[in-house]
Design a protein around this motif. Structure first.
Motif, mmCIF file in Angstrom:
data_model
loop_
_atom_site.group_PDB
_atom_site.id
_atom_site.type_symbol
_atom_site.label_atom_id
_atom_site.label_comp_id
_atom_site.label_asym_id
_atom_site.label_seq_id
_atom_site.Cartn_x
_atom_site.Cartn_y
_atom_site.Cartn_z
ATOM 1 N N LEU A 486 0.831 -1.210 0.000
ATOM 2 C CA LEU A 486 0.000 0.000 0.000
ATOM 3 C C LEU A 486 0.865 1.260 0.000
ATOM 4 C CD1 LEU A 486 -2.740 -1.140 2.527
ATOM 5 C CD2 LEU A 486 -3.108 -0.608 0.107
ATOM 6 N N LEU A 487 1.955 1.245 0.769
ATOM 7 C CA LEU A 487 2.826 2.420 0.802
ATOM 8 C C LEU A 487 3.499 2.657 -0.547
ATOM 9 C CD1 LEU A 487 4.449 2.142 4.338
ATOM 10 C CD2 LEU A 487 2.760 3.815 3.557
ATOM 11 N N GLU A 488 3.824 1.596 -1.258
ATOM 12 C CA GLU A 488 4.393 1.772 -2.594
ATOM 13 C C GLU A 488 3.404 2.473 -3.520
ATOM 14 O OE1 GLU A 488 5.640 -2.013 -3.990
ATOM 15 O OE2 GLU A 488 7.439 -2.104 -2.712
ATOM 16 N N ILE A 489 2.130 2.122 -3.384
ATOM 17 C CA ILE A 489 1.109 2.781 -4.214
ATOM 18 C C ILE A 489 0.942 4.233 -3.789
ATOM 19 C CG2 ILE A 489 -1.322 2.752 -4.876
ATOM 20 C CD1 ILE A 489 -1.299 -0.276 -4.483
ATOM 21 N N VAL A 490 0.965 4.480 -2.458
ATOM 22 C CA VAL A 490 0.856 5.855 -1.968
ATOM 23 C C VAL A 490 1.987 6.711 -2.515
ATOM 24 C CG1 VAL A 490 1.055 7.294 0.101
ATOM 25 C CG2 VAL A 490 -0.459 5.303 0.114
ATOM 26 N N VAL A 491 3.196 6.213 -2.468
ATOM 27 C CA VAL A 491 4.343 6.956 -2.986
ATOM 28 C C VAL A 491 4.163 7.250 -4.474
ATOM 29 C CG1 VAL A 491 6.824 6.815 -3.477
ATOM 30 C CG2 VAL A 491 5.949 6.089 -1.245
ATOM 31 N N ALA A 492 3.664 6.287 -5.228
ATOM 32 C CA ALA A 492 3.460 6.486 -6.662
ATOM 33 C C ALA A 492 2.400 7.558 -6.929
ATOM 34 C CB ALA A 492 3.063 5.161 -7.315
ATOM 35 N N ILE A 493 1.317 7.528 -6.131
ATOM 36 C CA ILE A 493 0.263 8.540 -6.302
ATOM 37 C C ILE A 493 0.807 9.936 -6.022
ATOM 38 C CG2 ILE A 493 -1.932 9.376 -5.357
ATOM 39 C CD1 ILE A 493 -2.708 6.447 -4.878
ATOM 40 N N CYS A 494 1.584 10.040 -4.921
ATOM 41 C CA CYS A 494 2.126 11.356 -4.551
ATOM 42 C C CYS A 494 3.110 11.871 -5.596
ATOM 43 C CB CYS A 494 2.781 11.271 -3.176
ATOM 44 S SG CYS A 494 1.611 10.991 -1.821
ATOM 45 N N ARG A 495 3.902 10.985 -6.152
ATOM 46 C CA ARG A 495 4.839 11.413 -7.195
ATOM 47 C C ARG A 495 4.088 11.912 -8.421
ATOM 48 N NH1 ARG A 495 8.977 6.944 -8.679
ATOM 49 N NH2 ARG A 495 9.521 8.590 -10.183
#
Length: 519
Positions: A486-495
């Motif tokens: 989930l954190l990997e997806i969060v980081v991708a969304i924020c980028r």
């Protein structure tokens, strides 16, 4: 100089053995020119695979690559190194076989110093010198250059007859490289470095799993399994760290259980089997490997000016072996029964050892057990005897079988119900069963906190609260891998949005909507 192993002599009909006495010159001539010889042999038995604790050298401290090992307060087994052979008999190879290896090296590399031949074959020069003298008497080798340092500094080359003989040797087997060890020598070394002899206690195994969040009591289940050196069945829902545990065990063996030795190749039944794999085996003796060059200019590489000989490597361990970290070999759904047998090349006419033999002394993980192309029953049928007796039988292309040690920590990992895969008779042979369940909420929270710390993200309790109230409390099982994913997806969304990375409820909701399958 390459570390790759090459080919071998064509398969013969001798039983698994160690040559006790090298051939006479007449026998060597027969070997070299096509007439088979009959050395005195001693067959390796299953009893030779049993670990004798008295033979395991123990000391305080983690073993380090150098000979002068520093000591710590963690006891570890220091594996005795294979002894450097001092004569042809101790190599286990006959004069004819040694002459073949010399011919191949000269054919591949052209003119060579005696020192460089020794480095290529990983043997002291006085042992090779006997073969060089024999080949010179047979008019296969000539000396093209020499100096005052003795025969080790002579430059040797093939004659026309020598090139013909070398081509004949390559036609029967294209192996060229470090001289092989005998099967019996390999068996003896495997006994000394078996996983069942490693040291393990709660303190050391806890240190090896630092940085991992585990349920209470799990290490109390893992520790006895390591001490036994027997097989382990790890099962439970997917995404909860089964593979991570197997890798953690490999880390423990690497950090606290000493380095081991693996040969470049084994010779048995007049056939050569390559064992050392630079992809799977992480070496720790690179600084000790020999370099090429005129011995008159490389005395630091092991040339003894007083005796006129060459010591290859560090002079402590037989350089036909590499010192490595205990291997961790992982295979998954691609595993087939053929991969558990010798891999024979019809072109080069030598063998490569199967994966589980390359894992000897370390960890062999069968991940996603039950999802292989081969059925679980067929796979375990193949391993009934190895799991029970700690030996395996391999078959050469000639149909002849020989036994080898099965000395690794074998781990079966699956997210399927073990009762649906195998029956009780098979499960009995897998000594330790460890169930990895879905994490509790406190454990899941700790995992989420650690995942945030690793990514330098500020942890917020509201993210865990959202996941439980909207997903986990509604029937979805939490998984230990969910925070990472989930954190990997969060980081991708924020980028993508060009905003600061955080774990707000909204971002976690967006990530969960993408990640969780709702059917």
């Amino acid at each position: 100089m390459s570390d790759s192993t090459g080919s071998q002599r064509s398969p013969g009909s001798l039983p698994p053995s160690r040559i006790e006495a090298h051939h006479s010159k007449d026998d060597a001539i027969k070997d070299l020119f096509g007439v088979p010889s009959r050395p005195v042999v001693r067959t390796a038995t299953a009893a030779q695979f049993i670990v004798n604790d008295d033979e395991l050298e123990e000391s305080e401290g983690m073993p380090l690559p150098s000979a002068g090992r520093q000591r710590s307060q963690n006891p570890a087994v220091l594996v005795p190194a294979p002894r450097v052979p001092t004569n042809l008999k101790e190599t286990g190879l006959g004069l004819g076989a040694m002459a073949e290896f010399v011919l191949k090296e000269l054919y591949v590399h052209g003119n060579m110093f005696g020192a460089d031949i020794a480095r290529q074959l990983r043997l002291p020069f006085p042992i090779l010198d006997e073969a060089l003298r024999f080949l010179k008497d047979q008019r296969c080798v000539e000396v093209s250059q020499g100096d005052l340092l003795g025969r080790v500094s002579y430059r040797f080359s093939l004659t026309d007859m020598g090139r013909v003989r070398a081509r004949e040797c390559f036609e029967s087997c294209r192996y060229a490289g470090p001289a092989p060890v005998t099967l019996e020598q390999y068996v003896e070394q495997c006994r000394r470095q078996a996983v069942s002899g490693v040291y393990c206690n709660p303190q050391t195994i806890m240190q090896a799993f630092q940085g991992m969040v585990l349920k209470p009591g799990l290490l109390d289940e893992i520790g006895p399994a390591v001490c036994s050196g027997r097989s382990i069945f790890v099962y439970g829902p997917p995404g909860n760290g089964k593979t991570m545990i197997a890798k953690g065990l490999g880390r423990y063996l690497n950090l606290y259980c000493g380095e081991i030795y693996v040969p470049y190749a084994i010779q048995t039944e007049n056939s050569i089997i390559t064992v050392f794999d630079p992809i799977l085996h992480k070496t720790t003796d690179d600084a000790e490997q020999p370099t090429t060059g005129n011995p008159a200019q490389t005395t630091s590489a092991g040339y003894n000016t007083s005796s006129g000989s060459l010591v290859v490597g560090n002079g402590v361990a037989d350089p036909r072996w590499r010192r490595i970290r205990r291997p961790v070999v992982i295979t998954g759904g691609e595993l087939t029964l053929d991969m558990l047998e010798l891999q024979y090349s019809k072109v080069s006419q030598f063998y490569a050892a199967p994966l589980h033999i390359k894992a000897n002394g370390g960890v062999f993980l069968i991940d996603d057990f039950g999802r292989q192309l081969v059925s679980p029953r067929d796979l375990l049928n193949r391993w009934i005897l190895p799991l029970e007796e700690r030996i395996d039988y391999l078959t050469l292309a000639t149909g002849r079988k020989f036994s080898v040690p099965f000395e690794q920590l074998t781990i079966f990992s699956t997210n399927l119900d073990p009762g649906d895969l195998v029956d009780d008779a098979f499960l009995r042979r897998i000594r330790h069963k460890i169930k990895i369940e879905a994490p509790s909420r406190p454990l899941f929270t700790e995992i989420f906190k650690m995942a945030c710390e690793q990514r330098q993200i500020i942890f917020r309790e509201e993210a865990v609260e959202y996941l439980y109230s909207n997903h986990y409390d509604r029937g979805r099982l939490p998984r230990s891998s969910d925070p990472r994913d989930l954190l990997e997806i969060v980081v991708a969304i924020c980028r993508f949005r060009n905003i600061a990375v955080e774990v707000s409820q909204k971002l976690i909701a967006d990530a969960a909507a993408r990640f969780f399958y709702t059917g």
